[in-house]
Structure formats: C-alpha cells, structure tokens
Write a protein that holds these residues in place. Sequence first.
Motif, PDB file in Angstrom:
ATOM      1  N   PHE B  22      41.547 -61.496  39.550  1.00  0.00           N
ATOM      2  CA  PHE B  22      40.657 -62.571  39.132  1.00  0.00           C
ATOM      3  C   PHE B  22      41.465 -63.604  38.379  1.00  0.00           C
ATOM      4  O   PHE B  22      42.482 -63.283  37.776  1.00  0.00           O
ATOM      5  CB  PHE B  22      39.528 -62.030  38.260  1.00  0.00           C
ATOM      6  CG  PHE B  22      38.451 -61.348  39.053  1.00  0.00           C
ATOM      7  CD1 PHE B  22      37.659 -62.080  39.922  1.00  0.00           C
ATOM      8  CD2 PHE B  22      38.252 -59.982  38.947  1.00  0.00           C
ATOM      9  CE1 PHE B  22      36.675 -61.453  40.669  1.00  0.00           C
ATOM     10  CE2 PHE B  22      37.264 -59.355  39.687  1.00  0.00           C
ATOM     11  CZ  PHE B  22      36.476 -60.093  40.551  1.00  0.00           C
ATOM     12  N   VAL B  26      43.582 -60.916  35.500  1.00  0.00           N
ATOM     13  CA  VAL B  26      43.045 -59.554  35.577  1.00  0.00           C
ATOM     14  C   VAL B  26      43.254 -59.007  36.987  1.00  0.00           C
ATOM     15  O   VAL B  26      42.839 -59.634  37.958  1.00  0.00           O
ATOM     16  CB  VAL B  26      41.526 -59.543  35.282  1.00  0.00           C
ATOM     17  CG1 VAL B  26      40.992 -58.119  35.284  1.00  0.00           C
ATOM     18  CG2 VAL B  26      41.242 -60.229  33.971  1.00  0.00           C
ATOM     19  N   ALA B  28      41.742 -56.531  38.945  1.00  0.00           N
ATOM     20  CA  ALA B  28      40.545 -55.686  38.866  1.00  0.00           C
ATOM     21  C   ALA B  28      40.701 -54.454  39.748  1.00  0.00           C
ATOM     22  O   ALA B  28      40.253 -53.369  39.400  1.00  0.00           O
ATOM     23  CB  ALA B  28      39.312 -56.482  39.256  1.00  0.00           C
ATOM     24  N   PRO B  47      35.393 -45.498  33.835  1.00  0.00           N
ATOM     25  CA  PRO B  47      34.855 -46.180  32.660  1.00  0.00           C
ATOM     26  C   PRO B  47      34.546 -47.641  32.961  1.00  0.00           C
ATOM     27  O   PRO B  47      34.952 -48.171  34.000  1.00  0.00           O
ATOM     28  CB  PRO B  47      35.982 -46.064  31.640  1.00  0.00           C
ATOM     29  CG  PRO B  47      37.222 -45.925  32.443  1.00  0.00           C
ATOM     30  CD  PRO B  47      36.833 -45.207  33.693  1.00  0.00           C
ATOM     31  N   SER B  48      33.853 -48.289  32.055  1.00  0.00           N
ATOM     32  CA  SER B  48      33.481 -49.684  32.220  1.00  0.00           C
ATOM     33  C   SER B  48      34.720 -50.556  32.412  1.00  0.00           C
ATOM     34  O   SER B  48      35.713 -50.389  31.709  1.00  0.00           O
ATOM     35  CB  SER B  48      32.700 -50.138  30.985  1.00  0.00           C
ATOM     36  OG  SER B  48      32.220 -51.427  31.193  1.00  0.00           O
ATOM     37  N   GLY B  49      34.655 -51.443  33.391  1.00  0.00           N
ATOM     38  CA  GLY B  49      35.748 -52.380  33.603  1.00  0.00           C
ATOM     39  C   GLY B  49      36.895 -51.849  34.443  1.00  0.00           C
ATOM     40  O   GLY B  49      37.910 -52.520  34.602  1.00  0.00           O
ATOM     41  N   CYS B  50      36.754 -50.653  35.026  1.00  0.00           N
ATOM     42  CA  CYS B  50      37.882 -50.067  35.758  1.00  0.00           C
ATOM     43  C   CYS B  50      37.963 -50.608  37.182  1.00  0.00           C
ATOM     44  O   CYS B  50      38.921 -50.328  37.895  1.00  0.00           O
ATOM     45  CB  CYS B  50      37.781 -48.547  35.773  1.00  0.00           C
ATOM     46  SG  CYS B  50      36.436 -47.931  36.791  1.00  0.00           S
ATOM     47  N   GLY B  51      36.949 -51.360  37.624  1.00  0.00           N
ATOM     48  CA  GLY B  51      37.021 -51.976  38.951  1.00  0.00           C
ATOM     49  C   GLY B  51      36.123 -51.355  40.009  1.00  0.00           C
ATOM     50  O   GLY B  51      36.265 -51.660  41.195  1.00  0.00           O
ATOM     51  N   LYS B  52      35.177 -50.526  39.597  1.00  0.00           N
ATOM     52  CA  LYS B  52      34.283 -49.884  40.572  1.00  0.00           C
ATOM     53  C   LYS B  52      33.453 -50.914  41.318  1.00  0.00           C
ATOM     54  O   LYS B  52      33.404 -50.927  42.548  1.00  0.00           O
ATOM     55  CB  LYS B  52      33.315 -48.924  39.853  1.00  0.00           C
ATOM     56  CG  LYS B  52      33.972 -47.946  38.924  1.00  0.00           C
ATOM     57  CD  LYS B  52      32.947 -47.066  38.247  1.00  0.00           C
ATOM     58  CE  LYS B  52      32.031 -47.786  37.279  1.00  0.00           C
ATOM     59  NZ  LYS B  52      32.662 -48.183  36.015  1.00  0.00           N
ATOM     60  N   THR B  53      32.803 -51.787  40.536  1.00  0.00           N
ATOM     61  CA  THR B  53      31.935 -52.790  41.157  1.00  0.00           C
ATOM     62  C   THR B  53      32.748 -53.698  42.071  1.00  0.00           C
ATOM     63  O   THR B  53      32.321 -54.014  43.187  1.00  0.00           O
ATOM     64  CB  THR B  53      31.219 -53.609  40.072  1.00  0.00           C
ATOM     65  OG1 THR B  53      30.356 -52.735  39.344  1.00  0.00           O
ATOM     66  CG2 THR B  53      30.413 -54.737  40.669  1.00  0.00           C
ATOM     67  N   THR B  54      33.919 -54.111  41.603  1.00  0.00           N
ATOM     68  CA  THR B  54      34.747 -55.002  42.407  1.00  0.00           C
ATOM     69  C   THR B  54      35.126 -54.338  43.728  1.00  0.00           C
ATOM     70  O   THR B  54      35.091 -54.982  44.783  1.00  0.00           O
ATOM     71  CB  THR B  54      36.001 -55.405  41.613  1.00  0.00           C
ATOM     72  OG1 THR B  54      35.594 -55.918  40.341  1.00  0.00           O
ATOM     73  CG2 THR B  54      36.796 -56.463  42.344  1.00  0.00           C
ATOM     74  N   GLU B 169      25.459 -48.492  40.684  1.00  0.00           N
ATOM     75  CA  GLU B 169      24.690 -47.954  39.559  1.00  0.00           C
ATOM     76  C   GLU B 169      23.197 -48.128  39.786  1.00  0.00           C
ATOM     77  O   GLU B 169      22.501 -48.698  38.949  1.00  0.00           O
ATOM     78  CB  GLU B 169      25.100 -48.644  38.254  1.00  0.00           C
ATOM     79  CG  GLU B 169      26.596 -48.703  38.100  1.00  0.00           C
ATOM     80  CD  GLU B 169      27.061 -48.480  36.666  1.00  0.00           C
ATOM     81  OE1 GLU B 169      26.256 -48.038  35.838  1.00  0.00           O
ATOM     82  OE2 GLU B 169      28.249 -48.710  36.404  1.00  0.00           O
ATOM     83  N   HIS B 202      29.109 -44.764  36.243  1.00  0.00           N
ATOM     84  CA  HIS B 202      30.027 -44.376  35.190  1.00  0.00           C
ATOM     85  C   HIS B 202      29.538 -43.084  34.537  1.00  0.00           C
ATOM     86  O   HIS B 202      30.067 -42.651  33.533  1.00  0.00           O
ATOM     87  CB  HIS B 202      30.211 -45.497  34.158  1.00  0.00           C
ATOM     88  CG  HIS B 202      28.949 -45.887  33.480  1.00  0.00           C
ATOM     89  ND1 HIS B 202      28.282 -47.042  33.751  1.00  0.00           N
ATOM     90  CD2 HIS B 202      28.219 -45.246  32.559  1.00  0.00           C
ATOM     91  CE1 HIS B 202      27.192 -47.106  33.023  1.00  0.00           C
ATOM     92  NE2 HIS B 202      27.125 -46.026  32.287  1.00  0.00           N
TER      93      HIS B 202
HETATM   94  N1  ATP Z   1      34.002 -62.609  38.573  1.00  0.00           N
HETATM   95  C1  ATP Z   1      34.963 -62.137  37.750  1.00  0.00           C
HETATM   96  N2  ATP Z   1      35.839 -62.988  37.181  1.00  0.00           N
HETATM   97  C2  ATP Z   1      36.813 -62.535  36.363  1.00  0.00           C
HETATM   98  N3  ATP Z   1      37.003 -61.255  36.064  1.00  0.00           N
HETATM   99  C3  ATP Z   1      36.168 -60.358  36.594  1.00  0.00           C
HETATM  100  C4  ATP Z   1      35.098 -60.746  37.460  1.00  0.00           C
HETATM  101  N4  ATP Z   1      34.422 -59.636  37.835  1.00  0.00           N
HETATM  102  C5  ATP Z   1      35.032 -58.607  37.234  1.00  0.00           C
HETATM  103  N5  ATP Z   1      36.089 -59.027  36.495  1.00  0.00           N
HETATM  104  C6  ATP Z   1      37.006 -58.173  35.734  1.00  0.00           C
HETATM  105  O1  ATP Z   1      37.519 -57.198  36.609  1.00  0.00           O
HETATM  106  C7  ATP Z   1      37.572 -55.939  35.986  1.00  0.00           C
HETATM  107  C8  ATP Z   1      36.782 -54.913  36.779  1.00  0.00           C
HETATM  108  O2  ATP Z   1      35.421 -55.271  36.742  1.00  0.00           O
HETATM  109  P1  ATP Z   1      34.302 -54.420  37.472  1.00  0.00           P
HETATM  110  O3  ATP Z   1      33.028 -55.175  37.348  1.00  0.00           O
HETATM  111  O4  ATP Z   1      34.746 -54.104  38.840  1.00  0.00           O
HETATM  112  O5  ATP Z   1      34.260 -53.123  36.581  1.00  0.00           O
HETATM  113  P2  ATP Z   1      33.279 -51.854  36.691  1.00  0.00           P
HETATM  114  O6  ATP Z   1      34.150 -50.671  36.888  1.00  0.00           O
HETATM  115  O7  ATP Z   1      32.207 -52.095  37.675  1.00  0.00           O
HETATM  116  O8  ATP Z   1      32.686 -51.803  35.218  1.00  0.00           O
HETATM  117  P3  ATP Z   1      31.185 -51.454  34.734  1.00  0.00           P
HETATM  118  O9  ATP Z   1      31.075 -49.963  34.697  1.00  0.00           O
HETATM  119  O10 ATP Z   1      31.155 -52.028  33.344  1.00  0.00           O
HETATM  120  O11 ATP Z   1      30.233 -52.103  35.661  1.00  0.00           O
HETATM  121  C9  ATP Z   1      37.065 -56.145  34.569  1.00  0.00           C
HETATM  122  O12 ATP Z   1      38.170 -56.274  33.719  1.00  0.00           O
HETATM  123  C10 ATP Z   1      36.288 -57.415  34.640  1.00  0.00           C
HETATM  124  O13 ATP Z   1      36.341 -58.098  33.423  1.00  0.00           O
END
Ligand code: ATP
Lengths: 267, 357
Positions: B22, B26, B28, B47-54, B169, B202
Amino acid sequence: MRGRRASLGQRAYLVANGAILFFLLAPLAVVAVFALNPTPFIQFPPVGVTTRWFEKFFASAEFMGSLRLSLEVAAAVVVLATLIGAAAALALARGGLPGTRFLTALFLAPLMLPAILTGLALFQALQLAGFGRPTWALVVGHTLVAVPYVMRTTLAVLSDFDRRIEEAAASLGAPPLRVFFEVTLPIIRPGVIAGSIFAFIVSFDQFPISLFLVTPSRETLPVVLFNYMKFDLDGAIAAASMVSILLALAVVIVIDRLVGLRATMRF
Amino acid sequence: MPPPLPTASPASITLERVTKRFPGGVVAVDKIDLIVEPGEFFSLLGPSGCGKTTTLRMIAGFEAADEGRVVVGGRDLTHVPVHHRDMGMVFQSYALFPHRTVAENVAFGLRMRGVARPEMAARVASALAQVKLEGYEARRPAELSGGQQQRVALARAIVIRPPVLLCDEPLGALDRKLRQAMQVELKELQRALGVTLVFVTHDQEEALAMSDRIGVMNSGRLEQVGAPADIYDRPRTRFVAEFIGEINLIEGRVHDGGFIAADGRVLPVSSEKGEGAAALALRPEKLRIVSSGAGVIDGVLSDASFLGDQVLYTVTLADGRRLLVKERNPGTGALRQNGSTLGVRWEPRDAVILRNA
Ligand SMILES: Nc1ncnc2c1ncn2[C@@H]1O[C@H](COP(=O)(O)OP(=O)(O)OP(=O)(O)O)[C@@H](O)[C@H]1O
Ligand SMILES: [Mg+2]
C-alpha cells in the motif's frame, strides 16, 4: 422522581420547539394577514377579508411575466445544479483526486461569499466578455450558488456510505455502471433530492445575483417585487409573497411525490 | 434441511507469490504461496493487521496484486475484474442493499446473470430456505437483526452457486451464543453445497472448530498451513505456538539429540536432530502435577484459576519462571493449595521444539 424530571425536561423541550416554530412561522402569518386584509397598508387587527390583492397580482402582466421567468430559470437551475453538484460530490468523495480538500473548499466557496459579490463579479465578467445580460447568465449565476447546496447534501450521504455495498454488487456480477445505477444512485438519492430542492429555492428566491443580471424588460419575481415595493407598498406584495411561498411548497411536494424523498429516506 | 442447491463444481484456489503493497510502504501481503483444495473449508487466521483481509480481497478482485498470480479453478484471474470472477462474498458489515427487500437482495446476482423469472423465484426461495429465512422475503435489511442480516448476506452469496465462497469475519459482529450457532450452520451449509470456502477470522477457536485447514498469518506472511490439530499440537514457529492457545516456552538449545534448558537442565523430548538454539513448547494441558521430586522440575504453586471444566494452575520455578498447567476439574470442589511445593512432568512426545529462525 426520575419520571417527573423527564417530563419537566420534555416540557422544556416542547416549549423551546414551540418558540422556534413560532419565530419561524410568525412572519408567514403576518404576510397572510396582510395579503387578505382589504386596507392597502399593514393594519392590525385586520378589518376584513378580501381577494383583491391576489386578483391584482394575477392580473398584472409584469408580475405574471416575472413569475414565469423565475420558474423557468429555477427549473433549468435545478437540473444543472443537481447534475453538477452530485457529480462533483461523487468525484470528490470517490475520485481519489489530489487536493481533495482544496477542491471541496473551492466548490463550496460560493456559500461563504456574499451573493452580491458573486453577482457583481459575474456582471463584470459578462460585460468584459461582451455578452450583455442574456437569460442564460441568470441560469449560470443561480447555478453557481445552488451547486454547493447539492454538493453539501450529497457529500453528507456519501460520507457514511459503506463502500462494501458496492463491492458486494460487483462480486455478484454487476459491472461498474450497473453498480452505480442499481446501488450507488439509489442510496445517495435522498441527499441529491434534498440538494435539488434547496437548488430550486435558492434560485426561485434569488435576489442579489439576479439584481445584476436582469434587464428592465426581463426581470425575475424577487426583483419585480423589490422594485414594486419601492413605490407602492400594498397587499399585492403580500399576495405575491404568499403565492411564491405556496409555489415553493408545491414544488417541494411534487418533487417528493415524483421521486419519493420519504420512501428513500426510510433506511 | 431442504435439499442443497446444486453448486457449480467447487474450484481450487492457487496463490503464487502474491504481494500487495500500500502507499506509505506497508507490505500488507508478502509473497504468499497457497493452494486451497476444491471443497475445502480454509481459514486465514492471524492478529489484526496481518493481511488477512487484503489476501481475501485479492482473491475476490477488489485489490490488484502488485506481484504474483491468482488462479481459481485453473483459470488465471489476476487481471480479471471483480464482476467476472464469479465468487460469493460475505462481509463482516453484511453490506446488504438497504433500499431493497430481502428477496431483491438475494435475487440481485441472478438478475445480473439474466436468469429467467420463474427460475429466479425458485432459487431465491431455496437459498432463503437454506439459511432458514423463509417468510422474511418482503422485509428490508433495516428491519432485521444482525444475525438475520448475515443470513441474507449468505443467501445472496450462495444463490449464484459460486465455485468459491469468500467470508471476511462474517460472524464477527454477532454475540457469542449466536456466533457459535452460526458456526455450526455455516459449516453444515458449506458441506451441503460442497463449495470451496475461504474464511477470514482472528478468532482462533472459531478457526480451530470450523476449518479443514488453517493458514496462520503474521505481518503479511503465511507462517504455517495445516489441519487444526496440526497447527495446535505441532506449531512450527514461536509465533504460531504463542498465537494459538496458551503455551509454555522454555529457552535452551538442542544438543546430541536432546534439549538442554538455559539453566543446564536436560529436559525430556523425543529425539531431535541437529544442533542449536531453540525453545521447548509445552501446552498447559500436556503438563501433569506430581508430588515434589517425582517430576522433571519442582516449583511452588502460586495461582489457581477455576475455568469451569478445567483449572489453570501457575507453578513458579526456583529461577522465577512460571509454567501454566491445566488439569481437568476433579469435581470435588477442592483445588490444589497455593504455596504447596510440587513437581511438574510431561511425556517426551508432547514437547515441541521450535528452532530459532
Ligand atoms: N487501503 C489501504 N491503504 C493502506 N494501507 C492499508 C489498506 N488496507 C490495509 N492496509 C494495511 O495493510 C495491512 C493489512 O491490513 P488487513 O486489512 O489486510 O489486515 P487484517 O489481517 O484483515 O486485519 P484485521 O483483523 O484488523 O481486519 C495493515 O497494516 C493495514 O494498515
Ligand atoms: Mg480484516
């Protein structure tokens, strides 16, 4: 104890709201009384009821011509301001454009500027360009100040729009245009419609900008009313005011009925 | 249960060195390689922010991968737009169309596909039956509870018979009881449909309970992929060991096929090859409390918490380190006494050695 206090609070709330409503509606009542009172000056209590001022208003070619012009201009302004305002709001909220904050401020600037300055500036620009004062200049001037209203109300709806809803539509097979027309537009519709109603009122009521852009043979209703008031102050003014208030109300109701403001506000 | 909707045959998902950066630096998702088998219930856990959603969003096509390939059912989808990918997607926020009724929400994907009216009605009814929402057709989303809204979202996604269902989730916003009930239902539905399901969570308990396999993510990387029991009993990294459940870690090194703790004590493990710094990982429920001197290590019982079915004891060792020990609740109401000196032991095969990276 708690119940009593709540009801006290409730009463204060009702009283405050009542006072605000009274404050807002009292001038309307004054105008209504004036318009129906037979004496050609403001008098209280009224001495009777007459329709002579309304008759005078509707019989006057000048009033009718200006009413017609005002409605035509307002109709054009509603269409233009709605298209431009909604499109600009979408671009600002969604476009990922650089300088979004600056652009938003720029688009909303006519709200902050005294309209009389906007009118003067437009007038000078038109003179310099050698355009004179064509009717389309009125439309442009009104649109300029109406667009920010549409943008405001549209941006408000867009600001708490869950974009996952559009993503869900895309994942279900909707190409971008269909996502826009089937999902985005219906969801932002209440904001756009509220904005278009403001646009109508801003144009129909517009005085300072119109003042610079009308010609003696082609004046909008507020300008005609203003000029009329300079020489005679009789019930015809009040009747005209009543008519324009009722017309504005009618337009709001018609827009509401046609595109269903309430139905879309429900969620 | 009504007869399942026939599904397009479930597809495999292959990620090849998929990376997403990103703006702002970052990373991701960092060169992920993954194969999800057809019909598998696969969870991405971390954990939160590890990149699952991405990661999920790159499979769905909402985010473009900066590097790598996304292949679904043998088709390279890396550059295919979302609306041509044919995947079901369920969001945590439900993302229902607020201006449409339940039936219209569910019918949306069918309408986009130009399905004829009679078939559309039948399939909408069947999908709503699958999620137990008959009778709610005419309601609007705002008139439903959170759980019901999530069911509509699920019905809307499965009605198009996608070869792949992606859930981010989906149960996160529901209360505990409802979440557990929905876990069971979602699992049953996935089996009945035979669809490949990628499930982001998570919540480790949720992942352990529902998945065929789990991929544990940490800072954009996949740390370990395996069956729930595998991940729990045989973690391969400290991160996985500590993220899932509770665990005791004892620092030391591997030497001569055995494990030597930092204090020089030789601890029981099944024979281990190689040499070098490592940690011994022991799940609390694999430890047993015995009388003083009869165990591997002696310590003083310093805390007892009653968990209902189990009791969690803290045993403080001579050097101040603590071991967590979980025992079945004996049901006699009597817990072990704080302050008593006792021994702790374990079976060598229950000890997991984690090499330092
Ligand atoms: N649109 C975006 N622009 C910039 N950074 C992003 C964007 N989306 C996600 N990130 C960053 O990418 C990383 C992974 O985000 P992601 O949403 O994939 O985490 P996650 O594992 O789904 O977390 P959660 O459990 O909190 O949902 C994080 O550091 C987040 O801040
Ligand atoms: Mg997430």
